[in-house]
Structure formats: structure tokens, C-alpha cells
Design an enzyme around this catalytic site. Structure first.
Site, mmCIF file in Angstrom:
data_model
loop_
_atom_site.group_PDB
_atom_site.id
_atom_site.type_symbol
_atom_site.label_atom_id
_atom_site.label_comp_id
_atom_site.label_asym_id
_atom_site.label_seq_id
_atom_site.Cartn_x
_atom_site.Cartn_y
_atom_site.Cartn_z
ATOM 1 N NE ARG A 1 42.120 51.933 45.507
ATOM 2 C CZ ARG A 1 42.386 51.528 44.483
ATOM 3 N NH1 ARG A 1 43.338 50.562 44.155
ATOM 4 N NH2 ARG A 1 41.473 51.856 43.457
ATOM 5 C CE LYS B 1 41.905 55.203 41.240
ATOM 6 N NZ LYS B 1 42.986 55.139 40.188
ATOM 7 C CD GLU C 1 51.476 52.590 40.512
ATOM 8 O OE1 GLU C 1 50.632 51.747 40.441
ATOM 9 O OE2 GLU C 1 51.406 53.673 41.380
#
Ligand code: PLP
Ligand code: COI
Length: 339
Positions: free
Chosen positions: A82, A185, A221
Site C-alpha cells: 500500500r 494513505k 468510512e
């Protein structure tokens, strides 16, 4: 081994200086060998792109001492992957997966005394980050990058621990745009979330639940974690959305839910469904599985549990997940890697 003298059972989730961090520099197309340092400050040009144009990506993973004394990381390969995706998306040099894993291993070894003992409920939180350190004043990618890994022992992210939290649906502010960068992220997503989060906390809620920015109809989320609900059939329902972070914890719970007969459904989740769920939770590395007690949406409120006792589905999933992390349950999928 001499362990740090800390009140392991009562650690908060917060920054704490440990002995060493590791740093690598990328220049002229290559990463250097990396060095462990005791310095917690970073020296960089004031025109570094991370300071102006948001060239910054980070990861979060946990290292545990297991029941048999092994020191292990949970699904570290997924964090490494990621990190590459996040860096690529904002045009930064990415640490290769093996370098990422090696950096974490070296940093954990150098800070071995900060790994919380098995059975305390605490873990060693690992925070890798990549920043653009080369100076630019026009908007373009840096020509130099630094990759850092630092660690700290932590307790639960939400001070409640494994107790129900109260969410509020955020229908005014957006965290991330469709086709934006909400699925990686990077620091900007968290800056974008501060307004809503601080407003929610002032109003007495633990965190917000974001809706999709386009239609304001589907659940995205929470600020620091993914969301799931348990429907009337006992199915594990979790949002599919292009603007949320693909949570490694959630991916793991989906596999566990399948095995536990909770038939996982990853699909757009209409916010109205919160009123028919019989249990709900937030999940993430820091949040682990945090049970949701209630969700407020406008002037309506969905209540899942009263008081401090988590719902039965959250409890079963939490036991299973933490059991694997702590070596109390067999790791049949290769999620655990010795550090
Ligand atoms: N969503 C956001 C916005 C996060 O910051 C995190 C934390 O990493 C998560 C979800 C959970 O992801 P993971 O389970 O990979 O930690
Ligand atoms: C994590 O769960 O590791 C995170 O990065 C969430 C966070 C914003 C503390």
C-alpha cells in the site's frame, strides 16, 4: 532482555520517543543504505515539497509479542504494497517492498525493549513515512525523498478501548473526492478530515462517519478507520467506495467473517441501512475492531448497544482477529511474519 519501565496496561495511543528510527534517502534514482539514528528531528530545505504541496505518505502497522514469546508483524507485506501505491499516486519515489520490511525489522530490533509484553493489551505501533524533501517552488514532484520508520508502544486508539463508541454522520464536510486520493494513505486526507472530526468531538461524539462526496447517500468510512454493519441476516456488510482507504484489517475481517458464516458483502451501503443493522463497528490497525454503540444521522439515532458491553458480532470478530495476532489462534493464512 531489559524491557522499558512502562505501565503497559494503561498506554494511550500517542507519540512517544523510543531509542532509534531508521532513515533512507532517495536521490538520482536510488535509495541509499539507510541509517539508524537517535535523532527525532528532520532537517530539510524550507522549500521541501512535503511542506508545500503535500508530498507525504505514511503507513501504520502493529508488532506484537505473541503467547509463545515470538515478536511478529501482522500482514506487513500488505502495508509495504500500500505504501508503494500511495507513493505512486502522488508521484513520490517508493521504497521497494523488501526494503520496507527490512526497515521495519531493523527499527523493531533496535527498539526491542519497547515491544509490549504479551497479555497487556498493548502493541508496538510502527509508523513508516515517505516525504518529498527536495526543494521546489513550482508545483512539481521533488527530486529527493526520505523514507523513515519509527515505532512506539501504544494502547487502544479510542480511549474507550474495546467499548462502544458513538458516531455522527457527517453530511456537510467531505473527506475525499471521487477520483481523488481518498484511497491512499496520504497526509492531505487527514488534514481534510480535521474540521469534521473536531466538530463532532465538541458535540460529544467519538468520531464521524463520512458519506460519499458525490451523492451524500452512501457510507464511506470513519476518519481513522473503515466501517461495517451486521444486517438482519447476520451478514457482514462493508462499503465499497473508490474514496476510502482499503483497510488491511477490514480485508482480514472479511476473510474471518466468511469462515465464521457471516457472509461478507462489500458493496455501496446506503446510509439508511444504519437503521436496520443489528451491530456495527469500525476497523483499522489503530482502531482494531471498535464496536459502535450508536450512529446519529440528522435528528435520528440508530442504537446498537446500550452501555459498555459490545455487540455479539463485534465481540466474536475481535476475539478471532486478536487471537491470530497474539498467537492464541492458528495463523492458517500466513498473516503473521516473525520480525
Ligand atoms: N481508513 C483510514 C482513513 C485509515 O487511516 C485507516 C488506518 O490505517 C484505516 C481505514 C484502516 O486501515 P488498516 O486496517 O490498513 O490500518
Ligand atoms: C492506523 O490505523 O494505523 C492509522 O493510521 C489510523 C490513524 C489515523 C491513527
Amino acid at each position: 532482555m531489559n524491557r522499558a519501565d512502562l505501565d503497559w496496561g494503561n498506554l494511550a495511543f500517542g507519540y512517544r520517543k523510543t531509542d532509534y528510527n531508521i532513515r533512507y534517502t532517495w536521490k538520482d534514482g536510488n535509495w541509499n543504505e539507510g541509517t539508524l539514528t537517535k535523532d527525532e528531528n528532520i532537517n530539510m530545505p524550507m522549500a521541501a515539497t512535503c511542506l508545500h504541496y503535500g508530498q507525504e505518505a505514511f503507513e501504520g502497522l502493529k508488532v506484537f509479542e505473541q503467547k509463545n514469546g515470538d515478536i511478529v508483524a501482522f500482514r506487513i507485506e500488505e502495508n509495504a504494497r500500500r505504501m508503494v501505491r500511495s507513493c505512486n499516486k502522488i508521484f513520490m519515489a517508493a521504497p521497494p517492498e523488501e526494503m520496507f520490511i527490512d526497515a521495519v525489522r531493523k527499527t523493531v530490533e533496535a527498539n526491542r525493549k519497547f515491544v509490549p509484553p504479551y497479555g497487556t493489551g498493548a502493541s508496538l505501533y510502527v509508523r513508516p513515512l515517505v516525504i518529498g524533501t527536495g526543494p521546489q517552488i513550482g508545483v512539481k514532484p521533488a527530486d529527493e525523498y526520505v523514507f523513515i520508520v519509527f515505532v512506539m508502544p501504544v494502547g487502544p486508539y479510542f480511549k474507550e478501548g474495546f467499548k462502544p463508541i458513538n458516531l455522527i454522520v457527517e453530511s456537510e464536510y467531505d473527506r475525499a473526492a471521487p477520483n481523488g486520493i481518498g484511497d491512499v494513505k496520504v497526509g492531505g486526507n487527514y488534514a481534510a478530515g480535521l474540521r469534521a472530526s473536531i466538530r463532532a468531538k465538541k458535540a460529544g461524539f467519538t468520531e464521524v462517519l463520512y458519506l460519499d462526496a458525490k451523492e451524500k447517500r452512501y457510507i464511506d468510512e470513519s476518519g481513522p478507520a473503515n466501517f461495517f454493519g451486521i444486517d438482519q441476516n447476520g451478514h457482514y456488510v462493508t462499503p465499497h467506495s473508490e474514496s476510502i482507504l482499503p483497510s488491511i484489517t477490514n480485508m482480514s475481517i472479511v476473510a474471518l467473517a466468511e469462515e465464521m458464516g457471516m457472509k461478507p458483502e462489500r458493496r455501496p451501503v446506503d446510509v439508511e441501512e444504519i437503521f436496520s443493522f443489528k451491530d456495527a463497528g469500525c476497523c483499522g490497525t489503530a482502531a482494531v475492531i471498535t464496536p459502535v454503540g450508536s450512529i446519529t444521522y440528522g435528528d435520528r439515532k440508530a442504537v446498537y448497544v446500550e452501555g459498555d458491553t459490545p455487540g455479539e458480532y463485534c465481540t466474536a470478530l475481535y476475539k478471532k482477529l486478536t487471537g491470530i495476532q497474539l498467537g492464541e489462534e492458528p495463523d492458517t493464512r500466513g498473516w503473521i511474519r516473525k520480525i
